[in-house]
Scaffold this active site. Sequence first.
Site, PDB file in Angstrom:
ATOM      1  N   ASP A  89       0.853  -1.094  -0.100  1.00  0.00           N
ATOM      2  CA  ASP A  89       0.100   0.014   0.052  1.00  0.00           C
ATOM      3  C   ASP A  89       0.892   1.226   0.058  1.00  0.00           C
ATOM      4  O   ASP A  89       2.137   1.203   0.041  1.00  0.00           O
ATOM      5  CB  ASP A  89      -0.995  -0.148   1.242  1.00  0.00           C
ATOM      6  CG  ASP A  89      -0.243  -0.067   2.460  1.00  0.00           C
ATOM      7  OD1 ASP A  89       0.989   0.152   2.566  1.00  0.00           O
ATOM      8  OD2 ASP A  89      -0.888  -0.179   3.656  1.00  0.00           O
ATOM      9  N   PHE A  94      -3.054   5.189   4.019  1.00  0.00           N
ATOM     10  CA  PHE A  94      -4.064   4.766   5.300  1.00  0.00           C
ATOM     11  C   PHE A  94      -3.489   4.558   6.611  1.00  0.00           C
ATOM     12  O   PHE A  94      -4.199   5.244   7.701  1.00  0.00           O
ATOM     13  CB  PHE A  94      -4.673   3.342   4.840  1.00  0.00           C
ATOM     14  CG  PHE A  94      -5.745   2.918   5.805  1.00  0.00           C
ATOM     15  CD1 PHE A  94      -6.911   3.379   5.537  1.00  0.00           C
ATOM     16  CD2 PHE A  94      -5.514   2.049   7.042  1.00  0.00           C
ATOM     17  CE1 PHE A  94      -8.085   3.091   6.077  1.00  0.00           C
ATOM     18  CE2 PHE A  94      -6.526   1.587   7.590  1.00  0.00           C
ATOM     19  CZ  PHE A  94      -7.840   1.919   7.213  1.00  0.00           C
ATOM     20  N   GLN A 148     -11.702   7.157  -4.135  1.00  0.00           N
ATOM     21  CA  GLN A 148     -12.279   7.316  -3.037  1.00  0.00           C
ATOM     22  C   GLN A 148     -13.698   8.166  -3.406  1.00  0.00           C
ATOM     23  O   GLN A 148     -14.119   7.861  -4.271  1.00  0.00           O
ATOM     24  CB  GLN A 148     -11.385   8.544  -2.538  1.00  0.00           C
ATOM     25  CG  GLN A 148     -10.115   7.897  -1.759  1.00  0.00           C
ATOM     26  CD  GLN A 148     -10.301   7.025  -0.431  1.00  0.00           C
ATOM     27  OE1 GLN A 148     -11.327   6.924   0.222  1.00  0.00           O
ATOM     28  NE2 GLN A 148      -9.317   6.300   0.040  1.00  0.00           N
ATOM     29  N   ASP A 162      -7.644  -7.747   0.616  1.00  0.00           N
ATOM     30  CA  ASP A 162      -6.548  -7.975   1.881  1.00  0.00           C
ATOM     31  C   ASP A 162      -7.163  -7.653   3.136  1.00  0.00           C
ATOM     32  O   ASP A 162      -8.022  -6.815   3.253  1.00  0.00           O
ATOM     33  CB  ASP A 162      -5.404  -7.245   1.526  1.00  0.00           C
ATOM     34  CG  ASP A 162      -5.620  -5.707   2.183  1.00  0.00           C
ATOM     35  OD1 ASP A 162      -6.359  -4.790   1.404  1.00  0.00           O
ATOM     36  OD2 ASP A 162      -5.133  -5.405   3.154  1.00  0.00           O
ATOM     37  N   CYS A 172     -11.954 -29.228   6.309  1.00  0.00           N
ATOM     38  CA  CYS A 172     -10.558 -28.441   6.114  1.00  0.00           C
ATOM     39  C   CYS A 172      -9.555 -29.499   5.773  1.00  0.00           C
ATOM     40  O   CYS A 172      -9.454 -30.246   6.822  1.00  0.00           O
ATOM     41  CB  CYS A 172     -10.376 -27.192   6.860  1.00  0.00           C
ATOM     42  SG  CYS A 172      -8.916 -26.460   6.516  1.00  0.00           S
ATOM     43  N   CYS A 182      -6.168 -28.303   5.397  1.00  0.00           N
ATOM     44  CA  CYS A 182      -4.876 -27.959   5.848  1.00  0.00           C
ATOM     45  C   CYS A 182      -4.181 -28.587   6.595  1.00  0.00           C
ATOM     46  O   CYS A 182      -4.699 -29.642   7.283  1.00  0.00           O
ATOM     47  CB  CYS A 182      -5.370 -26.280   6.143  1.00  0.00           C
ATOM     48  SG  CYS A 182      -5.523 -26.374   8.257  1.00  0.00           S
ATOM     49  N   CYS A 236      -5.432 -28.495  10.472  1.00  0.00           N
ATOM     50  CA  CYS A 236      -6.581 -29.593  10.597  1.00  0.00           C
ATOM     51  C   CYS A 236      -6.343 -30.980  10.515  1.00  0.00           C
ATOM     52  O   CYS A 236      -6.848 -31.906  11.046  1.00  0.00           O
ATOM     53  CB  CYS A 236      -7.802 -29.221   9.705  1.00  0.00           C
ATOM     54  SG  CYS A 236      -8.699 -27.620  10.211  1.00  0.00           S
ATOM     55  N   HIS A 265      -4.332 -21.941   9.848  1.00  0.00           N
ATOM     56  CA  HIS A 265      -5.415 -22.616   9.298  1.00  0.00           C
ATOM     57  C   HIS A 265      -6.472 -21.460   8.916  1.00  0.00           C
ATOM     58  O   HIS A 265      -7.185 -21.542   7.635  1.00  0.00           O
ATOM     59  CB  HIS A 265      -6.211 -23.147  10.606  1.00  0.00           C
ATOM     60  CG  HIS A 265      -7.660 -23.325  10.218  1.00  0.00           C
ATOM     61  ND1 HIS A 265      -8.132 -24.254   9.603  1.00  0.00           N
ATOM     62  CD2 HIS A 265      -9.090 -22.502  10.692  1.00  0.00           C
ATOM     63  CE1 HIS A 265      -9.579 -24.120   9.462  1.00  0.00           C
ATOM     64  NE2 HIS A 265      -9.917 -23.127  10.048  1.00  0.00           N
TER      65      HIS A 265
END
Lengths: 436, 436
Positions: free
Chosen positions: B161, B165, B257, B334, B372, B374, B377, B403
């Site tokens: 970015d 911000f 904006q 994001d 899941c 992953c 898991c 996870h």
Amino acid sequence: MGCGLLVFHPKFSSSIEPPPSVNDRWTSCLEFPLEESVVEELSWIQDGTRSVTVLLVTVRFFRENFSVSAFSFHLDAVDPRTGARVGRLETPHGVVETPAFMPVGTLATVKGLTPEQLQRAGAQMLLANTYHLALRPTSDVVAELGGLHKFMNWDGPILTDSGGFQVFSLASSRKIDDDKVVFRSHIDGSLLELSPERAVLIQEQLGADIIMCLDECPAHDASPEKMTAAVNRTTHWAARCREAQKRTDQLLFGIVQGGTSKSLRELSAKGLLPLNFPGYAVGGLSVGEEPSAMYTTLEFTIPLLPSDRPRYLMGVGRPIDILEGVLRGVDLFDCVMPTRNGRNAMAFTSQGGLKLRNLKYRTDPSPLDPDCDCQVCRQFSRAYLRHLFIAGEMLGPILLSWHNIAYYQRMLRDLRDAIRQGKATEFREAQMRRSK
Amino acid sequence: MGCGLLVFHPKFSSSIEPPPSVNDRWTSCLEFPLEESVVEELSWIQDGTRSVTVLLVTVRFFRENFSVSAFSFHLDAVDPRTGARVGRLETPHGVVETPAFMPVGTLATVKGLTPEQLQRAGAQMLLANTYHLALRPTSDVVAELGGLHKFMNWDGPILTDSGGFQVFSLASSRKIDDDKVVFRSHIDGSLLELSPERAVLIQEQLGADIIMCLDECPAHDASPEKMTAAVNRTTHWAARCREAQKRTDQLLFGIVQGGTSKSLRELSAKGLLPLNFPGYAVGGLSVGEEPSAMYTTLEFTIPLLPSDRPRYLMGVGRPIDILEGVLRGVDLFDCVMPTRNGRNAMAFTSQGGLKLRNLKYRTDPSPLDPDCDCQVCRQFSRAYLRHLFIAGEMLGPILLSWHNIAYYQRMLRDLRDAIRQGKATEFREAQMRRSK
């Protein structure tokens, strides 16, 4: 589950031959999987003045040939000059090449690292702390979830301590008598107690491959009377631990106490050896005494222990202490140092310690240790790692713990090679020169 | 380094055909590697009232066919009912399948996770924060160490970015005028400034694949006058960012904006479109307004943006917000939510949120999310993960962040499949039903 396994009761096993009538079972027994549920008393066999219980379980040990189904310890090489030795400790969860260093996973986790990262760092065997796990999440919970290995997803060997050391160093309002120690939890102050029987029970619930007898570890500067009393209590408790052990798929190690006194170490070993433990630990060192006192103590203590059993120096230590220990015949070590120092931005390298917060590493593109092939050294610069610590990012402690464990494991691996080549002493000299 | 690359100056490129005389070079140029050092002005070509600079660099973009050497954006499927689309964003560091979610690596590290773990969680592209990196370790240091990719050892695409911000949300003593914003560091109070030119310079030093224009992001309840001023300043600054850009291997995105006002969003888009950015972000959302207001704003803002360029909804968000955004034509997202919630013991699952500190998970042997696949898991139980949090162990935040990122990535992957099959709306309905 019909089974055909045999066990000779520890108390009477030292001079017993397998009874001829059960030889068939004896030979077939080693093919059965170990199951707690097959424990069943069969009969008493009289043998002159001794008796032995035959159980439907497993061959726990037999005379000097320490050999337990799924367990064994073989020495591949012994350095004639120093007594340093290379061996293989087989456990139900795999082989540990000794001398070995166990990273400490106090609460069923080596802080910040996944089991996979530990494995990639070269760790073969982990240590977990009974005291901490008994408080959180409790051994009942771990047992309900299938034991430590499954709980923390570590398939390799695990050793648990007895909890005694933490009771003596962490807990408050400690009251000890010959029966047990009563203390308050360091977390919530609740009143708890630990006896030899309870220490074994908890460790059986946790389910490590190697478990430890409850011992009393006095301060290194305790009076001779206190030291003697601790040795005697440790011996007494060791017999009770032996007696209390029910599981047959765990090795119970005895712990030699006695501070830095030769006569007390001899007294301790003399008390423990008749109990015929499959392995012995040296406790009560690295508790504040000078390193030289530790080395001297090892020099007269290690020869007291049977050479065919693994020897474990508890809570040690610095790389140099491990080298000195190995050169005096020690096989197993554990210490929080690689992870604790890692969390505090201190890296072990082949050139000595490296304090990563130092400004001089701000734009240093080189790896922590140019001689290291660990994942961290292959992927990240000192500058990046320093940035993580300065910025307070979790990844800093993670990566440095990883590297430090890899450093320890590599040092032990190289040391094993050196012993095999008869160059243990040269290895120590080279290591000390490089890290100056 | 002879090169044959061409660039049409952004300011004049919108209606230009490639001059016939350089067509040979045009066709060969895409085979050259991108090097900053090949930038060299060749000649001016007059074309009626417009002029174009031909440079020995790269084809930055040409009319509606946004195509930059090493960059491209192709749409594979667009859902006719909703406008949801599936695409491929090619960057110098690999392809991003869109819609995509970027985990946030504020300080060049996604908190607690190694680049390898991120990759295994399915992350394709990361976001890093210019403001934070400019303070620590500074963009000079990152540049000296070879740029962000090398610094943090992430070979995949990165977006930074502009820092705006954070200047508006974190820094103190903020003073903004049309030229720049002056502020005090939230770390040590030192006085700093950020201008459009400096935001671009810092991002060029960091070296991400996609960089952002400096914008002004007012509070969601700012007055219409303030909102209008912010839009105009954002437009003005976008032109200066465009002008300031020197590196040719980064895509600079404009930021629309205008809060939740249709006319202001139109004003903003109208100001930015002539600058012909290769991608557009929607800023100023998820800053406190109602979700429904965000969705409505997207409905009238997204159609203002060129359909052949990637669209990025900044700082969003919850899984449901991402679904609603995709169904309105957004390609990139994001948010810190998966990692921040993970550090706070909150897991995203296909059955909704799961607060892991809850006593009911004390002995729960099941994985976080039965749907899941992953690493977390597959390897750890809820009971173990709960234990890690209750005991304050680092591995808890690490594994839950892992996870949660895997959860987000899997949701986006499944959503892309659904869009390809023309079932985007059904996917959203099913997802909302399951997580209730």
